[in-house]
Design an enzyme around this catalytic site. Structure first.
Site, mmCIF file in Angstrom:
data_model
loop_
_atom_site.group_PDB
_atom_site.id
_atom_site.type_symbol
_atom_site.label_atom_id
_atom_site.label_comp_id
_atom_site.label_asym_id
_atom_site.label_seq_id
_atom_site.Cartn_x
_atom_site.Cartn_y
_atom_site.Cartn_z
ATOM 1 N N SER A 25 14.160 31.855 1.885
ATOM 2 C CA SER A 25 14.527 31.082 0.683
ATOM 3 C C SER A 25 15.937 30.522 0.829
ATOM 4 O O SER A 25 16.215 29.396 0.410
ATOM 5 C CB SER A 25 14.404 31.927 -0.583
ATOM 6 O OG SER A 25 15.339 32.974 -0.574
ATOM 7 N N ASP A 29 23.168 35.813 1.831
ATOM 8 C CA ASP A 29 22.080 35.111 2.525
ATOM 9 C C ASP A 29 22.398 33.628 2.692
ATOM 10 O O ASP A 29 22.292 33.071 3.792
ATOM 11 C CB ASP A 29 20.754 35.268 1.759
ATOM 12 C CG ASP A 29 20.183 36.667 1.870
ATOM 13 O OD1 ASP A 29 20.901 37.566 2.346
ATOM 14 O OD2 ASP A 29 19.015 36.878 1.471
HETATM 15 C C1 MEV Z 1 18.880 40.544 0.525
HETATM 16 O O1 MEV Z 1 18.744 39.869 1.769
HETATM 17 C C2 MEV Z 1 20.139 41.346 0.508
HETATM 18 C C3 MEV Z 1 20.406 42.099 -0.795
HETATM 19 O O2 MEV Z 1 21.646 42.768 -0.609
HETATM 20 C C4 MEV Z 1 20.483 41.178 -1.982
HETATM 21 C C5 MEV Z 1 21.697 40.260 -1.949
HETATM 22 O O3 MEV Z 1 22.658 40.538 -1.265
HETATM 23 O O4 MEV Z 1 21.665 39.271 -2.706
HETATM 24 C C6 MEV Z 1 19.348 43.163 -1.048
#
Ligand code: MEV
Length: 379
Positions: A143, A200
């Site tokens: 995403s 991300d």
């Molecule tokens: C998701 O790839 C990583 C999490 O730490 C959520 C985030 O950082 O937004 C679980």
């Protein structure tokens, strides 16, 4: 205006998933599986073609213009994020349910429309085709890579987001400020994930390796890291897992906060270890750094399990790796999704092959890859 073609990599979080949501350090590396988007302006419609989530849809431009008028002409004067009320109107326009808005397909549509309406000064006809090597919903940043590509292509179409000359070249791609692209992708991630940390969209924009804390992203000169990426094929929702950790933290702050602090210390230690690995002058020094990295992987998997985000499929993966003397942890939100086995300089190829074979025989999907691919790229 000519067609714009861009791509962005997926991501793997080495350390710091979940704790990064609460302002602790995280370290992430990009993955050479990419999402590619081509935007061709022109025609009489707005068309989105995204086969990975079964979207092949077109809207007459006058319908999009009518929506834009109803929303009060967002983006007309300057690129401006939509408000929650405007996003709700877009959801109604698309006929999507409120929460969650229709699975990956609904989220991809909503993400597209909110960026399109927010970034462009007014609706223009265009065809956007998106293809991706990244599996959806597995924790590889599909995403975020999609949102990075959309943001970059729309900023370019709008002729907005250009980096001033003072911005260092490492923070510019195709004339656009990477910070600006990443910021727009973050808006989209907020729709998909609720309360994303921003890691991300940052790693999918900058590529390579980044260290991230409290909204600040610093690119790292980390060495390429060999891993086995392992898809448990167990679907899960990042939003739900992040919310579950939040609920545990609210119920048991005196227990969960020290775990988050330990994860922060662990990510700091990993940064130090990656830098030792980069500067190691001998194979022996490299092996010492890898041994430290592996120990941190083992500890972090246990800490993540204590937050409740491991899963039987991930525990089995860790067990298979350990049986071959290897070190694995979940990566991303957990609850299924992706895990990874971090390899070393001298990891025996037979151990890697046997581990891989055993995992595949148990139904896991395994890729052997090297992390640290380039970020947003204009083609
Ligand atoms: C998701 O790839 C990583 C999490 O730490 C959520 C985030 O950082 O937004 C679980």
């Amino acid at each position: 205006m000519e067609a714009v073609s861009v791509s962005a990599p997926g991501k793997v979080i080495l350390h710091g998933e979940h704790s990064v949501v609460y302002g602790r350090r995280a370290v992430a590396l990009s993955l050479d599986l990419r999402t590619t988007l081509t935007l061709t302006p022109g025609g009489a419609r707005l068309e989105l073609d995204l086969p990975e989530v079964e979207i092949q849809q077109a809207w007459p431009l006058q319908d999009v213009e009518a929506l834009w008028e109803r929303l009060g002409r967002p983006g007309e004067k300057c690129a401006a994020p939509l408000t929650e009320a405007q996003v709700a109107q877009v959801r109604d326009f698309l006929g999507l349910p409120e929460d969650p808005p229709g699975g990956p397909r609904g989220l991809a549509l909503l993400s597209f429309f909110q960026l399109y309406l927010a970034i462009l000064p007014r609706p223009v006809p265009a065809t956007l085709r998106v293809t991706s090597q990244l599996p959806t919903g597995a924790g590889l940043g599909s995403s975020a890579a999609y949102a990075v590509c959309l943001s970059a292509a729309l900023l370019r179409l709008a002729e907005r987001g250009s980096a001033p000359d003072s911005v260092p070249s490492a923070e510019v791609s195709g004339g656009l400020s990477l910070k600006e692209v990443s910021g727009w992708a973050f808006r989209s991630e907020q729709i998909v994930h609720g309360t994303p940390s921003g890691i991300d969209n940052s790693i999918c924009t900058y590529g390579g390796a980044v260290s991230f804390k409290a909204g600040c992203c610093s690119p790292l000169g980390a060495p390429p890291l060999r891993v086995l990426l392992v898809n448990t094929r167990v679907p899960r929702s990042t939003k739900a897992l992040v919310a579950a950790v939040g609920a545990r933290r609210s119920r048991l702050p005196e227990v969960v906060e020290p775990v988050l602090d330990a994860m922060d210390a662990l990510a700091e230690r990993a940064l130090q270890t990656l830098s030792e690995l980069s500067s190691a002058a001998s194979p022996q020094q490299q092996d010492e750094a890898y041994a430290a990295l592996h120990e941190l992987v083992d500890i972090n998997q246990a800490l993540l399990a204590s937050l409740g985000v491991s899963h039987a499929s991930l525990e089995r993966l860790v067990g298979v790796a350990a049986a071959h003397g290897l070190h694995a942890k979940l990566t991303g939100a957990g609850g299924g999704g992706l895990g990874m086995v971090v390899l070393g300089r001298d990891t025996a190829p037979e151990a890697v092959d046997k581990c891989r074979g055993e995992l595949e025989a148990q139904g896991y999907q395994v890729w052997q890859t090297t992390l640290g691919a380039p970020g947003l790229t204009f083609h």
